[in-house]
Design a protein around this motif. Structure first.
Motif, short mmCIF file in Angstrom:
data_model
loop_
_atom_site.label_atom_id
_atom_site.label_comp_id
_atom_site.label_asym_id
_atom_site.label_seq_id
_atom_site.Cartn_x
_atom_site.Cartn_y
_atom_site.Cartn_z
N ILE A 1 -2.20 -0.09 -4.68
CA ILE A 1 -2.30 -1.33 -3.76
C ILE A 1 -1.89 -2.56 -4.84
CG2 ILE A 1 -4.16 -3.14 -2.76
CD1 ILE A 1 -6.01 -0.75 -1.96
N ASP A 2 -0.92 -3.06 -4.36
CA ASP A 2 -0.26 -4.07 -5.10
C ASP A 2 0.06 -3.55 -6.36
OD1 ASP A 2 -0.26 -6.10 -3.14
OD2 ASP A 2 -2.09 -7.02 -3.72
N GLY A 3 0.71 -2.33 -6.53
CA GLY A 3 1.22 -1.69 -7.61
C GLY A 3 0.02 -1.49 -8.51
N ARG A 4 -1.14 -1.25 -8.18
CA ARG A 4 -2.12 -0.86 -8.99
C ARG A 4 -2.60 0.35 -8.38
NH1 ARG A 4 -6.26 -5.04 -10.98
NH2 ARG A 4 -7.32 -3.65 -12.58
N ASP A 5 -2.73 1.39 -9.26
CA ASP A 5 -3.50 2.78 -8.72
C ASP A 5 -4.75 2.64 -8.61
OD1 ASP A 5 -4.04 5.43 -8.39
OD2 ASP A 5 -3.42 6.30 -10.04
N VAL A 6 -5.38 2.68 -7.56
CA VAL A 6 -6.83 2.26 -7.50
C VAL A 6 -7.71 3.47 -7.60
CG1 VAL A 6 -6.71 0.47 -5.70
CG2 VAL A 6 -7.10 2.78 -4.98
N THR A 7 -7.10 4.86 -7.56
CA THR A 7 -7.69 6.02 -7.73
C THR A 7 -8.00 6.16 -9.27
OG1 THR A 7 -5.52 6.95 -7.59
CG2 THR A 7 -6.93 7.11 -5.70
N ALA B 1 -12.24 -8.14 -4.33
CA ALA B 1 -11.42 -9.35 -4.35
C ALA B 1 -10.38 -9.15 -3.38
CB ALA B 1 -10.83 -9.41 -6.00
N ARG B 2 -9.84 -7.95 -3.28
CA ARG B 2 -8.59 -7.87 -2.60
C ARG B 2 -8.66 -7.13 -0.96
NH1 ARG B 2 -4.45 -8.20 -6.13
NH2 ARG B 2 -3.39 -8.80 -4.39
N ILE B 3 -9.84 -6.52 -0.63
CA ILE B 3 -10.05 -5.88 0.58
C ILE B 3 -10.95 -6.47 1.50
CG2 ILE B 3 -10.27 -3.61 1.61
CD1 ILE B 3 -9.20 -2.58 -0.86
N GLY B 4 -10.52 -6.67 2.65
CA GLY B 4 -11.63 -7.09 3.66
C GLY B 4 -11.97 -6.23 4.57
N PHE B 5 -13.14 -5.81 5.02
CA PHE B 5 -13.67 -4.83 5.93
C PHE B 5 -14.18 -5.25 7.36
CE2 PHE B 5 -14.16 -3.23 1.60
CZ PHE B 5 -13.68 -2.08 2.03
N VAL B 6 -13.90 -4.69 8.35
CA VAL B 6 -14.32 -5.04 9.74
C VAL B 6 -15.02 -3.72 10.06
CG1 VAL B 6 -14.04 -5.72 11.92
CG2 VAL B 6 -12.59 -6.70 10.27
N LEU C 1 -8.84 3.60 -11.07
CA LEU C 1 -9.86 2.71 -11.65
C LEU C 1 -10.98 3.13 -11.62
CD1 LEU C 1 -8.94 -0.30 -9.51
CD2 LEU C 1 -8.54 -0.09 -12.02
N ILE C 2 -11.97 2.97 -12.77
CA ILE C 2 -13.47 3.40 -12.83
C ILE C 2 -14.30 2.10 -12.56
CG2 ILE C 2 -12.87 5.12 -14.30
CD1 ILE C 2 -13.65 3.13 -16.81
N GLU C 3 -15.68 2.49 -12.34
CA GLU C 3 -16.56 1.36 -12.09
C GLU C 3 -16.47 0.69 -13.61
OE1 GLU C 3 -17.35 0.39 -9.34
OE2 GLU C 3 -17.21 1.94 -7.93
N PRO C 4 -16.95 -1.03 -13.50
CA PRO C 4 -17.11 -1.57 -12.25
C PRO C 4 -15.80 -2.13 -11.70
CG PRO C 4 -17.55 -2.76 -14.12
CD PRO C 4 -17.12 -1.41 -14.66
N GLN C 5 -14.65 -1.80 -12.17
CA GLN C 5 -13.54 -2.42 -11.85
C GLN C 5 -12.87 -2.04 -10.62
OE1 GLN C 5 -13.81 -1.14 -15.12
NE2 GLN C 5 -13.46 -2.87 -16.15
N ARG C 6 -13.23 -0.88 -10.21
CA ARG C 6 -13.00 -0.42 -8.78
C ARG C 6 -13.70 -1.21 -7.83
NH1 ARG C 6 -14.10 5.05 -6.58
NH2 ARG C 6 -15.90 5.19 -7.72
N THR C 7 -15.14 -1.49 -7.91
CA THR C 7 -15.75 -2.55 -7.00
C THR C 7 -15.38 -3.77 -7.09
OG1 THR C 7 -17.82 -0.99 -7.14
CG2 THR C 7 -18.19 -3.25 -6.36
N LEU C 8 -15.00 -4.37 -8.31
CA LEU C 8 -14.55 -5.80 -8.45
C LEU C 8 -13.07 -5.92 -7.60
CD1 LEU C 8 -15.48 -6.39 -11.87
CD2 LEU C 8 -16.57 -7.28 -9.97
N PHE C 9 -12.20 -4.76 -7.85
CA PHE C 9 -10.81 -4.80 -7.20
C PHE C 9 -11.12 -4.95 -5.76
CE2 PHE C 9 -6.94 -2.99 -5.53
CZ PHE C 9 -6.19 -3.73 -6.20
N ARG C 10 -11.81 -4.14 -5.05
CA ARG C 10 -12.16 -3.99 -3.89
C ARG C 10 -12.64 -5.11 -3.15
NH1 ARG C 10 -15.33 0.49 -3.70
NH2 ARG C 10 -17.31 -0.58 -3.56
N LEU D 1 0.74 -1.10 -0.09
CA LEU D 1 0.04 0.00 0.07
C LEU D 1 0.88 1.29 0.11
CD1 LEU D 1 -2.69 1.63 0.42
CD2 LEU D 1 -2.54 1.10 2.89
N ILE D 2 0.57 1.96 -0.86
CA ILE D 2 1.27 3.34 -1.05
C ILE D 2 0.52 4.40 -1.21
CG2 ILE D 2 3.35 4.52 -2.29
CD1 ILE D 2 4.45 1.96 -3.24
N ILE D 3 0.60 5.39 -0.37
CA ILE D 3 -0.39 6.58 -0.39
C ILE D 3 0.57 7.76 -0.87
CG2 ILE D 3 -1.81 8.18 0.89
CD1 ILE D 3 -2.55 5.31 2.66
N ARG D 4 0.13 8.46 -1.72
CA ARG D 4 1.05 9.67 -2.25
C ARG D 4 0.40 10.76 -2.37
NH1 ARG D 4 3.23 5.86 -6.06
NH2 ARG D 4 5.06 5.00 -5.60
#
Ligand code: ADP
Ligand code: MG
Length: 206
Positions: free
Chosen positions: A66-72, A85-90, A74-83, A4-7
């Protein structure tokens, strides 16, 4: 390797005539497998930050990789699909089952994913020990504090993915102490907390 890299992340909200810069060029890097606690007073922008990282909200500028992919980017629906597949929420309400004890709550998540018997028992106990609840395995979830319930929910969320990277917003001091690093959100930026690196599961394992 940083997963995760936040710039230079910026997000403002308009409040009447003025603009509130909640995130103001925030930067952070999180390594794979690392557990990072994010702290900050109410209104400091913790939820805003998580919403940008998970792609629920969009930044004004800056990037989240995230994992080398600039999620900012991404456009829908790729953004939702990526989330998905890759992110868990509590979430803040942990949805623990009161009729099951602490260990059974975590084990259920494993069993629903096909891990059974002794292996499920051993993995749930190990995960709970890692979050500092090894002595509460067979206690009632209702008897736990809010912070302890959050730790059970985290154990449940990451027990299926060994080596998951964890970013947790918490007010629970024990949980923050058990993290590898603590980042404080202040004045729109992420600051390494002073006593960071001094404890944490990685340091404890050394
Ligand atoms: N959708 C929104 N519209 C306007 N202001 C918002 C919105 N979301 C958050 N804010 C403002 O951003 C600031 C940070 O909020 P938040 O990220 O929820 O902080 P925290 O989670 O640290 O308590 C607050 O001042 C809040 O009012
Ligand atoms: Mg919040």
């Amino acid at each position: 390797m940083n997963v995760l890299i936040i710039r230079q992340l910026c997000r403002s909200f308009r409040e009447g005539v003025r603009v509130h810069r909640v995130l103001d060029q925030a930067d952070a890097r999180v390594a794979g497998g690392e557990a990072v606690a994010v702290i900050g007073r109410s209104g400091s922008g913790k939820s805003t930050l998580l919403n940008l990282i998970s792609g629920i909200d969009r930044a004004d500028s800056g990037t989240v990789e995230i994992d080398g992919r600039d999620v900012t980017a991404l456009i829908e629906p790729q953004r939702t699909l990526f989330r998905r597949a890759r992110i868990g929420f509590v979430y803040q309400f942990f949805n623990l089952l009161p009729t099951l004890d602490v260990e059974e709550n975590v084990r259920l998540a494993l069993e629903l994913n096909g891990v059974r018997g002794a292996e499920a028992r051993q993995r749930s106990a190990a995960m709970l020990t890692e979050v500092g609840l090894g002595d509460r395995l067979h206690g009632a979830v209702d008897a736990l504090s809010g912070g302890e319930q959050q730790r059970v929910a985290i154990a449940r969320a990451i027990t299926r993915a060994r080596g998951a990277t964890l970013l947790v917003v918490t007010h629970d001091e024990a949980l923050a102490r058990s993290a590898d690093r603590v980042l404080e959100l202040r004045d729109g930026q992420l600051h390494e907390a002073a006593d960071s690196h001094s404890s944490g599961r990685r340091a404890a394992a050394r």
